[in-house]
Design a protein around this motif. Structure first.
Motif, PDB file in Angstrom:
ATOM      1  N   THR A   1       0.820  -1.212   0.000  1.00 35.64           N
ATOM      2  CA  THR A   1       0.000   0.000   0.000  1.00 35.64           C
ATOM      3  C   THR A   1       0.852   1.260   0.000  1.00 35.64           C
ATOM      4  OG1 THR A   1      -0.094   0.017   2.422  1.00 35.64           O
ATOM      5  CG2 THR A   1      -1.818  -1.202   1.253  1.00 35.64           C
ATOM      6  N   TYR A   2       2.136   1.062   0.108  1.00 32.17           N
ATOM      7  CA  TYR A   2       3.027   2.214   0.172  1.00 32.17           C
ATOM      8  C   TYR A   2       3.778   2.340  -1.134  1.00 32.17           C
ATOM      9  CZ  TYR A   2       6.780   5.355   1.628  1.00 32.17           C
ATOM     10  OH  TYR A   2       7.700   6.419   1.707  1.00 32.17           O
ATOM     11  N   GLY A   3       3.399   3.227  -1.940  1.00 28.52           N
ATOM     12  CA  GLY A   3       4.092   3.539  -3.186  1.00 28.52           C
ATOM     13  C   GLY A   3       4.129   2.332  -4.110  1.00 28.52           C
ATOM     14  N   ASN A   4       5.235   2.228  -4.887  1.00 29.34           N
ATOM     15  CA  ASN A   4       5.418   1.155  -5.870  1.00 29.34           C
ATOM     16  C   ASN A   4       6.416   0.101  -5.407  1.00 29.34           C
ATOM     17  OD1 ASN A   4       3.690   2.460  -7.701  1.00 29.34           O
ATOM     18  ND2 ASN A   4       5.379   3.741  -8.464  1.00 29.34           N
ATOM     19  N   SER A   5       6.685   0.085  -4.085  1.00 32.46           N
ATOM     20  CA  SER A   5       7.724  -0.814  -3.583  1.00 32.46           C
ATOM     21  C   SER A   5       7.364  -2.284  -3.793  1.00 32.46           C
ATOM     22  CB  SER A   5       7.985  -0.547  -2.094  1.00 32.46           C
ATOM     23  OG  SER A   5       8.453   0.781  -1.919  1.00 32.46           O
ATOM     24  N   ALA A   6       6.107  -2.626  -3.846  1.00 33.18           N
ATOM     25  CA  ALA A   6       5.708  -4.035  -3.978  1.00 33.18           C
ATOM     26  C   ALA A   6       5.005  -4.303  -5.294  1.00 33.18           C
ATOM     27  CB  ALA A   6       4.812  -4.426  -2.807  1.00 33.18           C
ATOM     28  N   ARG A   7       5.068  -3.375  -6.239  1.00 31.72           N
ATOM     29  CA  ARG A   7       4.439  -3.590  -7.538  1.00 31.72           C
ATOM     30  C   ARG A   7       5.471  -4.231  -8.487  1.00 31.72           C
ATOM     31  NH1 ARG A   7       0.969   1.541  -9.363  1.00 31.72           N
ATOM     32  NH2 ARG A   7       0.262  -0.081 -10.818  1.00 31.72           N
ATOM     33  N   LEU A   8       5.167  -5.479  -8.881  1.00 32.68           N
ATOM     34  CA  LEU A   8       6.148  -6.299  -9.590  1.00 32.68           C
ATOM     35  C   LEU A   8       5.858  -6.315 -11.091  1.00 32.68           C
ATOM     36  CD1 LEU A   8       6.299  -9.378  -7.157  1.00 32.68           C
ATOM     37  CD2 LEU A   8       7.669  -7.276  -7.120  1.00 32.68           C
ATOM     38  N   VAL A   9       6.969  -6.477 -11.838  1.00 33.03           N
ATOM     39  CA  VAL A   9       6.888  -6.617 -13.294  1.00 33.03           C
ATOM     40  C   VAL A   9       7.775  -7.821 -13.667  1.00 33.03           C
ATOM     41  CG1 VAL A   9       7.394  -5.598 -15.528  1.00 33.03           C
ATOM     42  CG2 VAL A   9       6.422  -4.172 -13.704  1.00 33.03           C
ATOM     43  N   TYR A  10       7.176  -8.760 -14.510  1.00 33.75           N
ATOM     44  CA  TYR A  10       7.921  -9.976 -14.913  1.00 33.75           C
ATOM     45  C   TYR A  10       8.520  -9.776 -16.300  1.00 33.75           C
ATOM     46  CZ  TYR A  10       5.291 -12.167 -11.117  1.00 33.75           C
ATOM     47  OH  TYR A  10       4.750 -12.472  -9.893  1.00 33.75           O
ATOM     48  N   SER A  11       9.720 -10.386 -16.447  1.00 36.31           N
ATOM     49  CA  SER A  11      10.386 -10.329 -17.765  1.00 36.31           C
ATOM     50  C   SER A  11      11.194 -11.633 -17.925  1.00 36.31           C
ATOM     51  CB  SER A  11      11.290  -9.110 -17.876  1.00 36.31           C
ATOM     52  OG  SER A  11      12.315  -9.146 -16.893  1.00 36.31           O
ATOM     53  N   ILE A  12      11.526 -12.015 -19.162  1.00 34.83           N
ATOM     54  CA  ILE A  12      12.298 -13.224 -19.447  1.00 34.83           C
ATOM     55  C   ILE A  12      13.708 -12.829 -19.820  1.00 34.83           C
ATOM     56  CG2 ILE A  12      11.419 -13.281 -21.840  1.00 34.83           C
ATOM     57  CD1 ILE A  12      11.647 -16.373 -21.641  1.00 34.83           C
ATOM     58  N   LEU A  13      14.643 -13.300 -19.092  1.00 31.36           N
ATOM     59  CA  LEU A  13      16.044 -13.008 -19.346  1.00 31.36           C
ATOM     60  C   LEU A  13      16.676 -14.028 -20.283  1.00 31.36           C
ATOM     61  CD1 LEU A  13      17.217 -11.986 -15.744  1.00 31.36           C
ATOM     62  CD2 LEU A  13      16.276 -10.533 -17.565  1.00 31.36           C
ATOM     63  N   GLN A  14      16.199 -15.327 -20.232  1.00 30.22           N
ATOM     64  CA  GLN A  14      16.740 -16.389 -21.076  1.00 30.22           C
ATOM     65  C   GLN A  14      15.593 -17.255 -21.540  1.00 30.22           C
ATOM     66  OE1 GLN A  14      20.270 -18.525 -19.674  1.00 30.22           O
ATOM     67  NE2 GLN A  14      19.327 -20.455 -20.330  1.00 30.22           N
ATOM     68  N   GLY A  15      15.559 -17.609 -22.814  1.00 25.39           N
ATOM     69  CA  GLY A  15      14.491 -18.448 -23.358  1.00 25.39           C
ATOM     70  C   GLY A  15      13.894 -17.890 -24.613  1.00 25.39           C
ATOM     71  N   LEU A  16      14.279 -16.688 -24.964  1.00 26.93           N
ATOM     72  CA  LEU A  16      13.801 -16.125 -26.213  1.00 26.93           C
ATOM     73  C   LEU A  16      14.552 -16.771 -27.377  1.00 26.93           C
ATOM     74  CD1 LEU A  16      13.671 -12.341 -25.167  1.00 26.93           C
ATOM     75  CD2 LEU A  16      11.743 -13.933 -25.404  1.00 26.93           C
ATOM     76  N   PRO A  17      13.978 -16.968 -28.549  1.00 29.59           N
ATOM     77  CA  PRO A  17      12.640 -16.488 -28.945  1.00 29.59           C
ATOM     78  C   PRO A  17      11.558 -17.551 -28.801  1.00 29.59           C
ATOM     79  CG  PRO A  17      13.813 -17.144 -30.883  1.00 29.59           C
ATOM     80  CD  PRO A  17      14.734 -17.439 -29.729  1.00 29.59           C
ATOM     81  N   HIS A  18      11.865 -18.653 -28.074  1.00 31.20           N
ATOM     82  CA  HIS A  18      10.898 -19.757 -28.037  1.00 31.20           C
ATOM     83  C   HIS A  18       9.781 -19.502 -27.033  1.00 31.20           C
ATOM     84  CE1 HIS A  18      14.722 -21.493 -29.570  1.00 31.20           C
ATOM     85  NE2 HIS A  18      13.916 -22.170 -30.376  1.00 31.20           N
ATOM     86  N   PHE A  19      10.054 -18.707 -25.988  1.00 33.61           N
ATOM     87  CA  PHE A  19       9.054 -18.463 -24.948  1.00 33.61           C
ATOM     88  C   PHE A  19       9.061 -16.970 -24.590  1.00 33.61           C
ATOM     89  CE2 PHE A  19      10.597 -22.778 -24.537  1.00 33.61           C
ATOM     90  CZ  PHE A  19       9.436 -23.528 -24.433  1.00 33.61           C
TER      91      PHE A  19
END
Length: 606
Positions: A17-35
């Motif tokens: 509830t405090y700012g964006n400290s717990a707002r998460l964003v997912y990304s793929i570092l390894q596995g492209l371009p298959h996933f």
């Protein structure tokens, strides 16, 4: 494309509830371009539509979760996801080669595997199971193909014998297909493959081939020696066409009844045949190539011997017939039957009759019962045993063969003394198997009498051989036992006859030769020795409890073997008896040995 593979979830301990400290964003570092991964939900999805397990079956993905909505300065964490592709049947089987060639021996046995082919399928498990079949070729019906469940190979098997001279090669068109087909991939292309298989037959030297392996013929037992009864034929199946030599296996023709022409295979009789001795001859004919005797084969010839009327009928058994003295005329006293070793097709038909002279003078009549039996009847009202105790009745028996054979069989009829009920009390002596004097008891008495006479003669001969002895001498002989010095023990004892020593003078006088005075003196000395020993044994408490006089053998002074007796081991503790009481008699015993040594040739003196 876009198929969900897995959903990853990350947590953040900061206050959401405090700012964006717990707002998460997912990304793929390894596995492209298959996933790729959805940045908000963390769902990992496929990014390419054509993922091929046969090219790469495993992927390792690294997924990152970053707070502060992914902005710079935010904190992040990662996880690793392993994705394994499962197999689908998207690959058909393929033969590595478009054609194959194999060599098959001509004499290979049926049901043997003569060739192996294999189609390769890149799929796994059930998706890689292959089914083979022959779709074309001139080998259909001669070969078959089936799948080896362990290796997925196509096994080509022989269905029938090969013959190089008839066909030297075969061609087969083999198809391989998947056992389990995924219909989703049928549009991609055919899920089968074909190849050509050529089978070359290798020529081999084959044994002779008989026109028939088993043949059966009939031959009459009356044929003369040298009659042709059968013929066999064999040929060499090879191109060389070697001539064949024939012979009969002697183990199958016991008695050597047949011969065979080595060149033509004609079988003839070498002896007269007798159906009554042997009905069927099972002979084996061996054929071997003249150019290569190791190439042999065989055929069986069954020769059945047919019947010829060559045996006259005879009585079925040995009849012992009796008749009472006061019998009534017309009474049946015996029923006769006959046997004939021949075997006519319509069975036996015997005819019983008496010849003309017998029918006129006999006291009996014969009635043919027309069923291969005949009845013997009396024609007199009475018979006297004392006048004629035995009657002989010649009976003629004829068969129905062509030509008819007959024989005369004599029936012995014994006259017996019977009671009112017809029971035999006394029969004639000439009948060895009836009651009375001729009964088996008489035979037993005769045998016992013979044995008794033989025993008596043996006793008399024995008495003649044994010299006459006085009663006292017999008592001495029964009570004197001699112990074998070599063996020892009571089992080695035997009776000792003293007559030869005590009456040597008397025997010499009988023969007309007087004994010298020295021999008489020696005899008296021995008698005195025996009496003293007997008295001492009676008074000695250590002597055996039975009233016996024991003698001991000692080698004479002139013996080359010296002493073999037990006197030299009187002190042995292993002796079963105490012989200490003999020590006092040692010198006298030695004296006896010296006196009698010359009479027994240096042998044992007692």
């Amino acid at each position: 494309l876009g198929t969900s593979v897995v959903t990853v979830v990350a947590t953040d301990a900061d206050d959401p509830t405090y700012g964006n400290s717990a707002r998460l964003v997912y990304s793929i570092l390894q596995g492209l371009p298959h996933f790729y991964v959805d940045p908000k939900t963390g769902v990992v999805r496929t990014a390419l539509p054509d993922m091929d397990r046969e090219t790469q079956d495993r992927y390792q993905l690294i997924i990152q979760a970053k707070d502060m909505m992914g902005q710079m300065g935010g904190l992040s964490g990662t996880t690793m996801v392993t994705v394994t592709l499962t197999d689908v049947n998207d690959n058909p089987p393929r033969f590595p080669r478009r054609s194959y060639q194999f060599t098959v021996p001509e004499l290979v046995s049926v049901w043997s595997v003569v060739a192996r082919v294999k189609a390769v399928d890149l799929d796994l498990g059930p998706n890689a199971e292959v089914v083979y079949r022959m779709v074309d070729g001139d080998g259909l019906g001669t070969f078959q193909i089936q799948t080896d469940p362990n290796t997925q190979e196509g096994l080509i098997t022989l269905l029938k014998d090969l013959n190089f001279e008839l066909k030297a090669s075969y061609t087969l068109k083999i198809e391989a297909s998947n056992r389990h087909v995924d219909t989703r991939f049928l549009l991609v292309g055919p899920f089968s493959d074909v190849t050509m298989v050529r089978l070359e037959v290798a020529d081999q030297d084959e044994p002779p081939v008989f026109s028939t392996s088993v043949s059966q013929v009939l031959v009459s037992e009356g044929v003369p020696v040298g009659t042709r009864v059968a013929s066999v034929s064999a040929h060499d199946p090879d191109g060389a066409n070697s001539p064949i030599r024939y012979l009969i296996d002697q183990n199958s023709d016991i008695g050597r009844f047949f011969d065979i022409d080595g060149s033509s295979g004609t079988i003839t009789t070498s002896r007269y045949l007798d159906r009554e001795t042997r009905v069927l001859h099972n002979i084996t004919v061996i054929g071997s190539e003249i150019r290569d005797p190791s190439q042999v084969s065989s055929a069986v010839v069954l020769i059945s011997v047919t019947d010829v009327n060559d045996n006259p009928p005879r009585f079925a058994s040995e009849y012992w017939t009796s008749v009472c003295e006061h019998v009534q005329p017309g009474q049946v006293i015996e029923t006769l039957s006959a046997v004939d070793p021949d075997d006519p097709e319509d069975g036996h038909h015997f005819l019983f009759f008496l010849n003309q002279e017998t029918a006129l003078n006999s006291s009996f009549t014969l009635r043919d019962n027309r069923d291969n039996t005949a009845s013997v009847l009396t024609s007199w009202s009475s018979f006297l045993r004392r006048d004629r105790p035995v009657h002989l009745l010649p009976v003629v028996i004829a068969d129905s063969g062509s030509p008819s054979l007959s024989s005369t069989n004599t029936l012995t009829i014994t006259v017996c003394d019977c009671d009112l009920h017809g029971n035999h009390h006394l029969c004639s002596e000439e009948d060895p198997w009836r009651g009375g004097v001729g009964s088996p008891a008489v035979i037993l008495i005769t045998v016992l009498t013979f044995l008794g006479v033989s025993l008596l003669a043996a006793v008399l001969r024995s008495r003649r051989r044994v010299p006459q002895m006085m009663e006292e001498e017999q008592d001495i002989q029964e009570n004197i036992v001699c112990y074998d010095d070599e063996g020892g023990g009571e089992e080695d004892t035997r009776a000792f006859d003293m007559v030869a020593l005590r009456h040597s003078n008397q025997m010499n006088l009988t023969s007309g030769t007087a004994e010298p005075e020295s021999v008489t003196q020696k005899t008296r000395l021995l008698q005195a020795f025996i009496s003293e020993r007997l008295q001492e044994a009676d008074l000695d408490p250590s002597a055996p409890f039975i009233d016996t006089l024991q003698t001991y053998a000692l080698e004479g002074s002139s013996s080359a073997a010296q002493s073999l007796s037990s006197l030299c081991s009187l002190d042995s503790s292993e002796s079963e008896q105490n012989f200490a009481f003999l020590k006092a008699w040692g010198p006298r015993f030695q004296k006896l040995t010296e006196l009698y040594g010359h009479r027994v040739g240096g042998g044992v003196a007692s």
